[in-house]
Design a protein around this motif. Structure first.
Motif, PDB file in Angstrom:
ATOM      1  N   VAL A   1      -0.179  19.625   8.438  1.00  0.00           N
ATOM      2  CA  VAL A   1      -1.086  18.712   7.732  1.00  0.00           C
ATOM      3  C   VAL A   1      -1.741  17.728   8.693  1.00  0.00           C
ATOM      4  CG1 VAL A   1       0.677  16.983   7.213  1.00  0.00           C
ATOM      5  CG2 VAL A   1      -1.272  17.271   5.667  1.00  0.00           C
ATOM      6  N   ALA A   2      -1.062  17.430   9.821  1.00  0.00           N
ATOM      7  CA  ALA A   2      -1.650  16.480  10.772  1.00  0.00           C
ATOM      8  C   ALA A   2      -2.920  17.014  11.399  1.00  0.00           C
ATOM      9  CB  ALA A   2      -0.621  16.156  11.855  1.00  0.00           C
TER      10      ALA A   2
ATOM     11  N   ALA B   1      -4.542   4.100   7.655  1.00  0.00           N
ATOM     12  CA  ALA B   1      -4.884   5.397   7.068  1.00  0.00           C
ATOM     13  C   ALA B   1      -3.829   6.454   7.367  1.00  0.00           C
ATOM     14  CB  ALA B   1      -6.252   5.851   7.575  1.00  0.00           C
ATOM     15  N   TYR B   2      -3.447   6.588   8.636  1.00  0.00           N
ATOM     16  CA  TYR B   2      -2.563   7.690   9.006  1.00  0.00           C
ATOM     17  C   TYR B   2      -1.136   7.533   8.475  1.00  0.00           C
ATOM     18  CZ  TYR B   2      -6.532   8.817  11.907  1.00  0.00           C
ATOM     19  OH  TYR B   2      -7.779   9.127  12.342  1.00  0.00           O
ATOM     20  N   PRO B   3      -0.498   6.346   8.588  1.00  0.00           N
ATOM     21  CA  PRO B   3       0.845   6.251   7.989  1.00  0.00           C
ATOM     22  C   PRO B   3       0.841   6.438   6.488  1.00  0.00           C
ATOM     23  CG  PRO B   3       0.129   4.116   8.837  1.00  0.00           C
ATOM     24  CD  PRO B   3      -0.842   5.130   9.356  1.00  0.00           C
ATOM     25  N   LEU B   4      -0.206   5.919   5.803  1.00  0.00           N
ATOM     26  CA  LEU B   4      -0.259   6.080   4.353  1.00  0.00           C
ATOM     27  C   LEU B   4      -0.568   7.523   3.972  1.00  0.00           C
ATOM     28  CD1 LEU B   4      -2.095   2.813   3.229  1.00  0.00           C
ATOM     29  CD2 LEU B   4       0.318   3.386   2.994  1.00  0.00           C
ATOM     30  N   ALA B   5      -1.452   8.174   4.757  1.00  0.00           N
ATOM     31  CA  ALA B   5      -1.760   9.577   4.466  1.00  0.00           C
ATOM     32  C   ALA B   5      -0.518  10.446   4.646  1.00  0.00           C
ATOM     33  CB  ALA B   5      -2.891  10.054   5.382  1.00  0.00           C
ATOM     34  N   ALA B   6       0.244  10.210   5.733  1.00  0.00           N
ATOM     35  CA  ALA B   6       1.473  10.973   5.948  1.00  0.00           C
ATOM     36  C   ALA B   6       2.473  10.731   4.821  1.00  0.00           C
ATOM     37  CB  ALA B   6       2.081  10.607   7.289  1.00  0.00           C
ATOM     38  N   ALA B   7       2.579   9.460   4.389  1.00  0.00           N
ATOM     39  CA  ALA B   7       3.491   9.144   3.290  1.00  0.00           C
ATOM     40  C   ALA B   7       3.059   9.825   1.997  1.00  0.00           C
ATOM     41  CB  ALA B   7       3.564   7.631   3.097  1.00  0.00           C
ATOM     42  N   SER B   8       1.730   9.896   1.759  1.00  0.00           N
ATOM     43  CA  SER B   8       1.228  10.552   0.548  1.00  0.00           C
ATOM     44  C   SER B   8       1.608  12.024   0.539  1.00  0.00           C
ATOM     45  CB  SER B   8      -0.293  10.397   0.471  1.00  0.00           C
ATOM     46  OG  SER B   8      -0.659   9.038   0.406  1.00  0.00           O
TER      47      SER B   8
ATOM     48  N   LEU C   1       6.299  11.330  12.960  1.00  0.00           N
ATOM     49  CA  LEU C   1       5.742  12.437  13.735  1.00  0.00           C
ATOM     50  C   LEU C   1       4.386  12.857  13.176  1.00  0.00           C
ATOM     51  CD1 LEU C   1       6.274  14.356  16.062  1.00  0.00           C
ATOM     52  CD2 LEU C   1       7.485  15.867  14.512  1.00  0.00           C
ATOM     53  N   ILE C   2       4.273  12.985  11.832  1.00  0.00           N
ATOM     54  CA  ILE C   2       2.988  13.343  11.226  1.00  0.00           C
ATOM     55  C   ILE C   2       1.960  12.255  11.492  1.00  0.00           C
ATOM     56  CG2 ILE C   2       1.810  13.790   9.046  1.00  0.00           C
ATOM     57  CD1 ILE C   2       4.379  15.042   8.008  1.00  0.00           C
ATOM     58  N   THR C   3       2.387  10.995  11.348  1.00  0.00           N
ATOM     59  CA  THR C   3       1.480   9.874  11.609  1.00  0.00           C
ATOM     60  C   THR C   3       0.978   9.896  13.046  1.00  0.00           C
ATOM     61  OG1 THR C   3       2.630   8.516   9.966  1.00  0.00           O
ATOM     62  CG2 THR C   3       1.294   7.361  11.593  1.00  0.00           C
ATOM     63  N   ALA C   4       1.891  10.078  13.991  1.00  0.00           N
ATOM     64  CA  ALA C   4       1.497  10.068  15.406  1.00  0.00           C
ATOM     65  C   ALA C   4       0.588  11.236  15.740  1.00  0.00           C
ATOM     66  CB  ALA C   4       2.746  10.103  16.280  1.00  0.00           C
TER      67      ALA C   4
END
Length: 795
Positions: free
Chosen positions: A74-75, A141-148, A189-192
């Motif tokens: 997904v990243a 955006a990225y931490p919230l997107a990964a959490a979603s 990891l997804i966020t990074a």
């Protein structure tokens, strides 16, 4: 299909809408393709390939296979120019994930479901990125997107599995199975990855290093996929390693386990090695959702070792099948060998005619009964002979004689209680141990009942006869030292009963003759020694091999009975323990040792420490804790060290640790004794607070072996780091002392420095030589050394 999954109606309630959603997203992507340019077609094709390759790598967030493994593919969405066309991008993502899951689990239906769940998570991911695009809080955006993404995937699977992530065979509601550390690590990891890929794309575009921009997207997607594929290869290597470790551990552990535990251990190893959700051994073959192998556990029928995984887990591979085959084979072979050994042991210890234990087995049972009975528990040995057996054989044949023996054996078994033991020890002789007796009268009553039951009429074909037996009874009120004397007494009294019959004694059914066998005096002797304060304490020096001086003495208990002679220390302590007198014995030894040590300190003030052996639980307040706490005040000029044998430290409770620390605060030292013996473990070094570690003599039995010296060097290093002194026992020569000193050991104990001696002899040594470690003009003769070694072995 071999690797299919079981689908319940509840599962279908989730599978159907999610699969329809996946098909809809892929159809939407297909319908969008005609509007794309040739470059857009190529970008879409590369995107699907990249998503498929990246989708292979999934990260576990729990040990249980039923919890889904979130993917990192997904990243890659964050680096795509198609993010402004979310339906097309998510549709392509669904295609890619469908292909990757088709490779992983090999079931189209479940691959579509997996693609749909991932697509739903990707939808949350993309929508979150678009919502923050260009906004002031873009960094979120990225931490919230990964959490979603994670939240959507986990919620769908949690609902489908009815909330059974509790780590208890997935049978109860809860989420204990999830490792929150792993979950946070996947989120980071997804966020990074998302941030790095997006930043790399923007950097390449802004620096005009590559044109057109679609090529950059292709490179980023394919490159990310390759990285994740490499990670997947590493994960596959871990899977191979897990299987290999499971086989090795099973090969090492199973042969040494009890026969009844082989099946449960095979299941545990199979579940771990195959990363299965559950494992069982059953008579039914593996079903469509399972793999398995035939296993024979000595039950007389073939069974199957069966393992299964949840729907969300990867399909079983041929490697998984092979490891299950291997574990089933190991379990079958171990069970077969154990059954063969048990059969041989049974034949070696059983009389073939009657099925009763033979004389060797009887002796083992008698020893065990004698050693483990309470002080007030009596036993009796009955020696039984079948009268006129030779005449019966000669007159009616051996078949009749064999039948008579089997009939008498069965009547003996039927008459006795479950705790009693009966054996056939000769042609027409039997022997019995009556246990848990309270009186001679009770033993005589059982013996008479045996005579009565065995004397009933027997019919064998056309032959009818009435058996007659002679019984010799030897009663024992306390534990025996010489069990053979007890058996001989029973045999002798049986012969007396036969003689009585020949001289006109009881003529019907048999007779009983009772021996006046003398009970063992050892228990009574131990009780008298403790009650009369008649114990003696010997002392052996503990020396500094650096300074060649004595700095402590170990106190060792001794006792010689006026009638039966010396009682070994091991026997003395064991019997005191069984009699409930161990604490009183220890109190007396400690007080005698401290009193003598006070005299030693008056002769040479440099020798003011004495060590005493105790069991770990004896230091607790409920045992001797209160007594020990008074000693520093009663003997302020001395230091008492309590040597705790490691065998008594197999379980160290918080109460025991706290009490040890409390005694150390009062000035009492704690030592761990016999370290290096067969029961030793590294855990003992850290479980119990201590001041001294005493190394067992078995660790220095061959100092020519460099490994022993390196172990001692390491233990001395641990001692220096953890602030405890190291004392090596069993030093018998100056060469051994020199070798120990060469690896840093500073304290030792052994016959080279002095054999255990009485308080008077120890005081005389201090008068003549002070605290010198070695007395030059007093050599230990070979006889004295042998005697000392015998005492040490007994202690």
């Amino acid at each position: 299909m071999k690797f299919a999954r079981i689908v319940t109606p509840w599962d279908m309630a989730f599978l159907v809408p999610v699969i329809l959603y996946a098909l809809a997203m892929m159809m939407a992507a297909l319908l969008s393709l005609p509007s794309l340019t040739l470059g857009g077609w190529l970008l879409s094709l590369f995107a699907v390939v990249g998503f498929a390759a990246a989708g292979i790598f999934r990260v576990p967030i729990a040990r249980q296979s039923g919890v889904p493994l979130p993917g990192l593919a997904v990243a890659v969405l964050s680096a795509s120019d198609l993010i402004q066309r979310p339906l097309l991008l998510i549709g392509l993502f669904t295609f890619g994930i469908f292909v990757s899951y088709l490779y992983i689990i090999r079931v189209p239906l479940f691959s579509l479901y997996a693609g749909g769940v991932s697509a739903l998570g990707a939808g949350g991911y993309v929508l979150t990125l678009l919502a923050f695009d260009g906004g002031p809080a873009g960094f979120l955006a990225y931490p919230l997107a990964a959490a979603s993404y994670l939240l959507v995937v986990l919620l769908i699977e949690f609902a489908r599995q009815k909330g059974r992530w509790n780590g208890e065979g997935q049978s109860s509601f809860g989420i204990k199975a999830i490792s929150w550390v792993r979950l946070v690590r996947v989120w980071l990891l997804i966020t990074a990855l998302s941030g790095i890929l997006h930043l790399a794309k923007m950097t390449l575009v802004s620096s005009h290093l590559t044109n057109p921009q679609s090529v950059i997207n292709v490179l980023l997607i394919v490159g990310s996929a390759m990285v994740l594929v490499l990670l997947a290869v590493r994960d596959n290597l871990k899977s191979v390693t897990r299987r290999l470790e499971g086989l090795v551990e099973a090969s090492l552990a199973l042969p040494w386990e009890e026969k009844g535990r082989v099946d449960s251990l095979v299941q545990e190893f199979a579940q771990e090695a195959a990363n299965a959700e559950s494992t069982e051994i059953r008579s039914k073959r593996p079903g469509r959702a399972e793999i398995g192998a035939r296993i024979s556990l000595g039950t007389g029928q073939d069974q199957y070792l069966v393992v299964r995984r949840a729907i969300a887990a990867s399909a079983f591979t041929e490697g998984d099948q092979r490891v299950v085959d291997a574990l089933a084979h190991i379990g079958s072979e171990v069970s077969r060998v154990k059954e063969s050994v048990d059969g041989l042991r049974l034949r070696a210890s059983t009389d073939s005619l009657t099925g009763l234990p033979n004389y060797g087995s009887f002796q083992e049972s008698l020893r065990a009964i004698n050693d483990n009975r309470g002080y007030a528990e009596a036993i009796a040995v009955l020696f039984i002979d079948l009268d006129n057996f030779k005449k019966l054989n000669d007159r009616h044949g051996h078949a009749t004689g064999d039948f008579a023996l089997k009939e008498v054996a069965q009547r003996l078994v039927n008459t006795l209680r479950p705790t009693d033991v009966v054996a056939r020890v000769g042609g027409d002789e039997f022997i019995i141990v009556l246990t848990e007796l309270t009186s001679l009268r009770q033993a005589k009553s059982i013996a008479e009942r045996i005579v009565e039951n065995c004397g009933a009429r027997v019919v064998f074909g056309e032959v009818a006869f009435q058996p007659s037996i002679s019984v010799g009874l030897a009663f024992s009120a306390h534990r025996e030292i010489d069990l053979e004397r007890l058996i001989e007494d029973a045999d002798r009294t049986m012969l007396a009963a036969k003689k009585s019959r020949k001289q006109g004694g009881p003529g019907s059914g048999g007779s009983v003759s009772i021996s006046s066998h003398r009970s063992s005096q050892v228990n009574d002797s131990v009780v008298r020694a403790i009650e009369s304060d008649g114990l003696t304490v010997f002392f052996q020096p503990i020396v500094s091999i650096v300074e060649d001086t004595i700095w402590a003495f170990e106190a060792l208990v001794r006792y010689t009975d006026p009638e039966i002679g010396p009682i070994s220390p091991a026997s003395l302590i064991e019997k005191a323990k069984r009699l409930g007198l161990l604490d009183e014995l220890t109190r007396q030894v400690i007080l005698k040792a401290l009193t003598a040590a006070r005299g030693f300190a008056e002769i040479d003030s440099r020798v003011n420490c004495v060590t005493v052996n105790v069991e770990a639980k004896q230091i607790l307040p409920a045992r001797m804790g209160g007594f020990l706490e008074t000693l520093p005040e009663l003997f302020p000029e001395l230091t008492l060290c309590l040597e705790l044998n490691e065998r008594s430290l197999s379980v160290v409770s918080n109460e025991l640790r706290c009490q040890a620390d409390h005694l150390r605060d009062l000035g009492i030292m704690i030592a761990l004794d016999d370290y290096g013996s067969e029961n030793s473990s590294v855990g003992a070094l850290v479980r119990m607070p201590m001041d001294i570690l005493k190394i067992d003599r078995s660790l220095i039995d061959d100092l020519a072996d460099i490994r022993q010296l390196e172990v001692l060097r390491a233990l001395q290093g641990f001692g220096d780091t953890l602030d405890y002194a190291l004392v090596v026992e069993g030093v018998e020569s100056p060469d051994t002392g020199a070798l120990l000193q060469s690896v840093g050991v500073r304290s030792a104990q052994g016959f080279y420095y002095g054999v255990p001696a009485s308080a008077e002899a120890t005081a005389e040594r201090l008068h003549r030589h002070g605290n010198a470690a070695v007395v030059p003009d007093e050599r230990i003769t070979a006889g004295a050394l042998a005697e000392a070694e015998t005492e040490a072995a007994g202690a």
